[in-house]
Design a protein around this motif. Structure first.
Motif, PDB file in Angstrom:
ATOM      1  N   ARG A 170       7.332  -0.805  -8.383  1.00 56.53           N
ATOM      2  CA  ARG A 170       7.440   0.514  -9.079  1.00 56.53           C
ATOM      3  C   ARG A 170       8.322   0.234 -10.492  1.00 56.53           C
ATOM      4  O   ARG A 170       8.607   1.025 -11.381  1.00 56.53           O
ATOM      5  CB  ARG A 170       8.418   1.501  -8.349  1.00 56.53           C
ATOM      6  CG  ARG A 170       7.550   2.123  -7.524  1.00 56.53           C
ATOM      7  CD  ARG A 170       7.333   3.477  -7.999  1.00 56.53           C
ATOM      8  NE  ARG A 170       6.295   4.357  -7.050  1.00 56.53           N
ATOM      9  CZ  ARG A 170       5.165   4.978  -7.434  1.00 56.53           C
ATOM     10  NH1 ARG A 170       4.577   4.324  -8.294  1.00 56.53           N
ATOM     11  NH2 ARG A 170       4.631   5.521  -6.398  1.00 56.53           N
ATOM     12  N   ASN A 171       9.089  -0.891 -10.429  1.00 58.55           N
ATOM     13  CA  ASN A 171      10.261  -1.324 -11.330  1.00 58.55           C
ATOM     14  C   ASN A 171      11.046  -0.106 -11.610  1.00 58.55           C
ATOM     15  O   ASN A 171      11.569   0.223 -13.030  1.00 58.55           O
ATOM     16  CB  ASN A 171       9.367  -1.929 -12.877  1.00 58.55           C
ATOM     17  CG  ASN A 171      10.205  -2.327 -13.765  1.00 58.55           C
ATOM     18  OD1 ASN A 171      11.128  -2.885 -13.425  1.00 58.55           O
ATOM     19  ND2 ASN A 171      10.057  -2.067 -15.093  1.00 58.55           N
ATOM     20  N   GLU A 174       0.936  -1.092   0.105  1.00 62.61           N
ATOM     21  CA  GLU A 174       0.023   0.016   0.026  1.00 62.61           C
ATOM     22  C   GLU A 174       0.673   1.347  -0.088  1.00 62.61           C
ATOM     23  O   GLU A 174       0.580   2.262  -0.717  1.00 62.61           O
ATOM     24  CB  GLU A 174      -0.958  -0.054   1.386  1.00 62.61           C
ATOM     25  CG  GLU A 174      -1.654   1.159   1.403  1.00 62.61           C
ATOM     26  CD  GLU A 174      -2.627   1.603   0.148  1.00 62.61           C
ATOM     27  OE1 GLU A 174      -3.294   0.784  -0.359  1.00 62.61           O
ATOM     28  OE2 GLU A 174      -2.468   2.795  -0.235  1.00 62.61           O
ATOM     29  N   LEU A 175       1.931   1.305   0.755  1.00 60.89           N
ATOM     30  CA  LEU A 175       2.634   2.493   1.131  1.00 60.89           C
ATOM     31  C   LEU A 175       3.329   2.903  -0.175  1.00 60.89           C
ATOM     32  O   LEU A 175       3.615   4.141  -0.500  1.00 60.89           O
ATOM     33  CB  LEU A 175       3.834   2.501   2.277  1.00 60.89           C
ATOM     34  CG  LEU A 175       4.340   3.382   2.586  1.00 60.89           C
ATOM     35  CD1 LEU A 175       3.553   4.533   3.419  1.00 60.89           C
ATOM     36  CD2 LEU A 175       5.637   3.395   3.302  1.00 60.89           C
ATOM     37  N   PHE A 176       3.618   2.094  -1.082  1.00 59.72           N
ATOM     38  CA  PHE A 176       4.470   2.382  -2.343  1.00 59.72           C
ATOM     39  C   PHE A 176       3.934   3.504  -3.048  1.00 59.72           C
ATOM     40  O   PHE A 176       4.576   4.417  -3.750  1.00 59.72           O
ATOM     41  CB  PHE A 176       4.883   1.149  -3.314  1.00 59.72           C
ATOM     42  CG  PHE A 176       3.668   0.816  -4.237  1.00 59.72           C
ATOM     43  CD1 PHE A 176       2.659   0.426  -3.991  1.00 59.72           C
ATOM     44  CD2 PHE A 176       3.837   1.398  -5.724  1.00 59.72           C
ATOM     45  CE1 PHE A 176       1.460   0.004  -4.791  1.00 59.72           C
ATOM     46  CE2 PHE A 176       2.678   0.929  -6.348  1.00 59.72           C
ATOM     47  CZ  PHE A 176       1.566   0.311  -6.156  1.00 59.72           C
ATOM     48  N   ARG A 177       2.531   3.543  -3.010  1.00 59.20           N
ATOM     49  CA  ARG A 177       1.714   4.290  -4.023  1.00 59.20           C
ATOM     50  C   ARG A 177       2.019   5.858  -3.532  1.00 59.20           C
ATOM     51  O   ARG A 177       1.604   6.919  -3.953  1.00 59.20           O
ATOM     52  CB  ARG A 177       0.460   3.917  -4.246  1.00 59.20           C
ATOM     53  CG  ARG A 177      -0.666   4.007  -3.121  1.00 59.20           C
ATOM     54  CD  ARG A 177      -1.953   3.401  -3.593  1.00 59.20           C
ATOM     55  NE  ARG A 177      -2.081   1.967  -3.348  1.00 59.20           N
ATOM     56  CZ  ARG A 177      -2.082   0.963  -4.143  1.00 59.20           C
ATOM     57  NH1 ARG A 177      -2.126   1.423  -5.636  1.00 59.20           N
ATOM     58  NH2 ARG A 177      -2.032  -0.212  -3.602  1.00 59.20           N
ATOM     59  N   GLY A 180      12.944  -3.846  -1.232  1.00 61.23           N
ATOM     60  CA  GLY A 180      12.712  -4.963  -2.134  1.00 61.23           C
ATOM     61  C   GLY A 180      11.386  -4.723  -2.707  1.00 61.23           C
ATOM     62  O   GLY A 180      11.323  -5.222  -4.065  1.00 61.23           O
ATOM     63  N   MET A 181      10.514  -4.733  -2.115  1.00 60.05           N
ATOM     64  CA  MET A 181       9.118  -4.728  -2.459  1.00 60.05           C
ATOM     65  C   MET A 181       8.720  -3.334  -3.301  1.00 60.05           C
ATOM     66  O   MET A 181       8.213  -3.492  -4.338  1.00 60.05           O
ATOM     67  CB  MET A 181       7.948  -4.739  -1.337  1.00 60.05           C
ATOM     68  CG  MET A 181       6.758  -5.146  -1.529  1.00 60.05           C
ATOM     69  SD  MET A 181       6.432  -6.879  -2.557  1.00 60.05           S
ATOM     70  CE  MET A 181       5.055  -6.907  -2.709  1.00 60.05           C
ATOM     71  N   ALA A 203      14.135   5.647  -2.619  1.00 58.84           N
ATOM     72  CA  ALA A 203      12.742   6.133  -2.112  1.00 58.84           C
ATOM     73  C   ALA A 203      12.899   5.830  -0.544  1.00 58.84           C
ATOM     74  O   ALA A 203      11.843   6.105   0.152  1.00 58.84           O
ATOM     75  CB  ALA A 203      11.792   5.391  -2.758  1.00 58.84           C
ATOM     76  N   LEU A 204      13.887   5.176  -0.042  1.00 55.36           N
ATOM     77  CA  LEU A 204      14.035   4.922   1.419  1.00 55.36           C
ATOM     78  C   LEU A 204      15.507   4.995   1.726  1.00 55.36           C
ATOM     79  O   LEU A 204      16.360   5.064   0.694  1.00 55.36           O
ATOM     80  CB  LEU A 204      13.705   3.192   1.748  1.00 55.36           C
ATOM     81  CG  LEU A 204      12.419   2.872   1.504  1.00 55.36           C
ATOM     82  CD1 LEU A 204      12.289   1.308   1.171  1.00 55.36           C
ATOM     83  CD2 LEU A 204      11.342   3.170   2.635  1.00 55.36           C
TER      84      LEU A 204
END
Ligand code: NDP
Length: 449
Positions: free
Chosen positions: A181-182, A147-150, A175-176, A187-188
């Motif tokens: 996102r490919n 969920e967080l990725f978006r 990794g996830m 981002a972290l």
């Protein structure tokens, strides 16, 4: 100020930690608002105490026995006035919206003090990795990121670690994120060295705390050499706090976890610290084990419900709390002062209650507030972002030198801001004022958005 705080309390009456953080902050800002009436006209404080965005989400995952669990995930994006949202993720059973909002609020002004272009945010989940297998932690991290990725990205919101989120969790989360996102982007932060991490990031918060303590002592013509130090916590911040105390010639007498603490009169030396790292980082065990290897040390179990923590009753020169919020109350603070402590440097976020801070200020104790003293972690996260963008890695010495320079700068900024507003020597007022003024002017420049 009272009206603003009353509105905050009325709007979310159950968010006690958030009220505490806002109350402590507002209490130091009156001189700024007197001098800058436009801040009041533009309702700046009212805007800053309301998050720009709050994301709450369900995190369903399966344990090793095939049972399904549902946790709650959070990301509070507090302010993007001076850069992308930046702040850690906390996985702990006590996590709730109040705690995440208080941490996000503090983060905004801490990040401002670093001089780097970082906004403020914080997130996490009421999931406790303790006692979970690696496979369970991986599945939880993957479900959380699904969920967080978006909501995150290298120019939008850049999470990092905090309590319960260390190198292992950042690995699974990254990794996830990369898979969804490919894209391989920063981002972290807190990433492994082989995949975009920065040297000194694991050490940065603890080292920075000790650098800040050394700066404060220098104003009184003193150094850490020979100083007896009480440290709480045994996680990331506490381990590297102890490491740097040793390097600077001080003596660390205590470390703790959520069950109790060890007191080692001979001092926790480098070999003993390696043992703590093995207990906590590799075996993920209890600190009590320490006394099996070093029987001269004493282990004291701590009842979280008791009205004071015996750790703070030992005589010492300095205290560096590095476990959790509100771990030093008014009574503990009095014990510290009575035991000879003349310097408090906060590694944890908001470890001192308002009553404790009043005791320190009333007894001429050097008090380094978390916003300033523990900013080294996020500062090196900012440096990790810079290295990721440039596709470069700086050496250990280079990052450490930058960290030291940033902490030196924050120390001066606090003292200068305090003096400019008639609060000479008050690091708490100075940190709040300096952190606020920069964010406030950015908010004003950007209009009503
Ligand atoms: P870790 O998870 O690595 O370690 C946390 C330590 O605190 C552990 O020893 C843990 O004991 C103890 N602890 C946690 N909750 C409690 C509690 N309720 N009561 C008593 N002890 C507790 O976290 P960090 O070292 O990263 O974080 C520690 C503090 O520093 C937090 O306040 C965090 O917000 C702050 N901080 C961290 C930064 C970072 O870069 N990591 C940056 C700036 C601030 P146990 O092992 O039993 O759980």
């Amino acid at each position: 100020m009272e009206q603003i705080l009353a509105t905050v309390v009325q709007r979310d009456p159950e968010q006690r930690e958030f009220h505490q953080a806002v109350g402590e902050f507002l209490a130091t800002l009156a001189p700024v608002l007197e001098r800058r009436p436009e801040y009041r006209r533009q309702a700046l404080l009212e805007r800053l105490v309301e998050p720009e965005r709050m994301i709450l989400f369900r995190v369903p995952w399966m344990d090793d026995q095939g049972a399904v669990h549902v946790n709650r995930g959070y990301r509070v994006e507090m302010s993007s006035a001076i850069g992308p949202y930046k702040g850690g993720l906390r996985f702990h059973s006590t996590v709730n919206l109040s705690i995440i909002k208080f941490l996000a609020f503090e983060q905004v002004f801490k990040n401002s003090l670093t001089t780097l272009p970082l906004g403020g945010g914080k997130g996490g989940a009421d999931f406790d990795p303790r006692g979970r297998s690696d496979a369970e932690v991986m599945r939880f991290c993957q479900a959380f990121m699904a969920e967080l990725f978006r909501h995150i990205g290298e120019d939008t919101d850049v999470p990092a670690g905090d309590v319960g989120v260390g190198a292992r969790e950042i690995g699974y989360l990254f990794g996830m994120y990369k898979k969804l996102r490919n894209k391989f982007t920063g981002a972290l932060t807190g990433k492994g060295l082989a995949w975009g991490g920065s040297l000194i990031r694991p050490e940065a918060t603890g080292y920075g705390v000790v650098y800040f303590a050394a700066e404060m002592l220098a104003t009184r013509g003193e150094t850490l050499a020979g100083k007896r130090c009480l440290v709480s916590g045994s996680g990331n911040v506490a381990q590297f706090t102890v490491e740097k105390i040793l390097q600077m010639g001080g003596k660390a007498l205590t470390m703790s976890d959520s069950c109790g603490y060890v007191y080692d009169e001979a001092g926790i030396d480098a070999a003993k610290l390696d043992c703590v790292k093995a207990i906590k980082n590799i075996r993920r065990g209890r600190l009590q084990e320490y006394c099996q290897y070093f029987p001269d040390a004493v282990y004291v179990p701590v009842d979280p419900a008791s009205d004071s923590n015996p750790l703070w009753r030992h005589s010492a020169d300095c205290a560096l709390p590095g476990a959790t919020h509100n771990e030093i109350n008014g009574l503990d603070a009095q014990h510290l002062v009575d035991g000879g402590v003349r310097l408090i440097c906060e590694g944890a976020n908001m470890p001192s209650t308002p009553e404790a801070i009043a005791v320190f200020r009333g007894n001429n104790v050097l008090f380094g507030p978390a916003k300033a003293a523990n900013a080294g972690g996020v500062a090196v996260s900012g440096l990790e972002m810079a290295q990721d963008s440039m596709r470069l890695s700086w050496s250990r010495d280079e990052v450490d030198a930058r960290l030291r320079a940033i902490i030196h700068g924050i120390h001066h900024t606090c003292l200068d801001a305090a003096a400019a507003y008639g609060q000479e020597g008050d690091y708490l007022a100075g940190a709040n004022i300096a952190g606020f003024v920069k964010v406030a002017s950015a908010v004003l420049d950007q209009g009503l958005v």
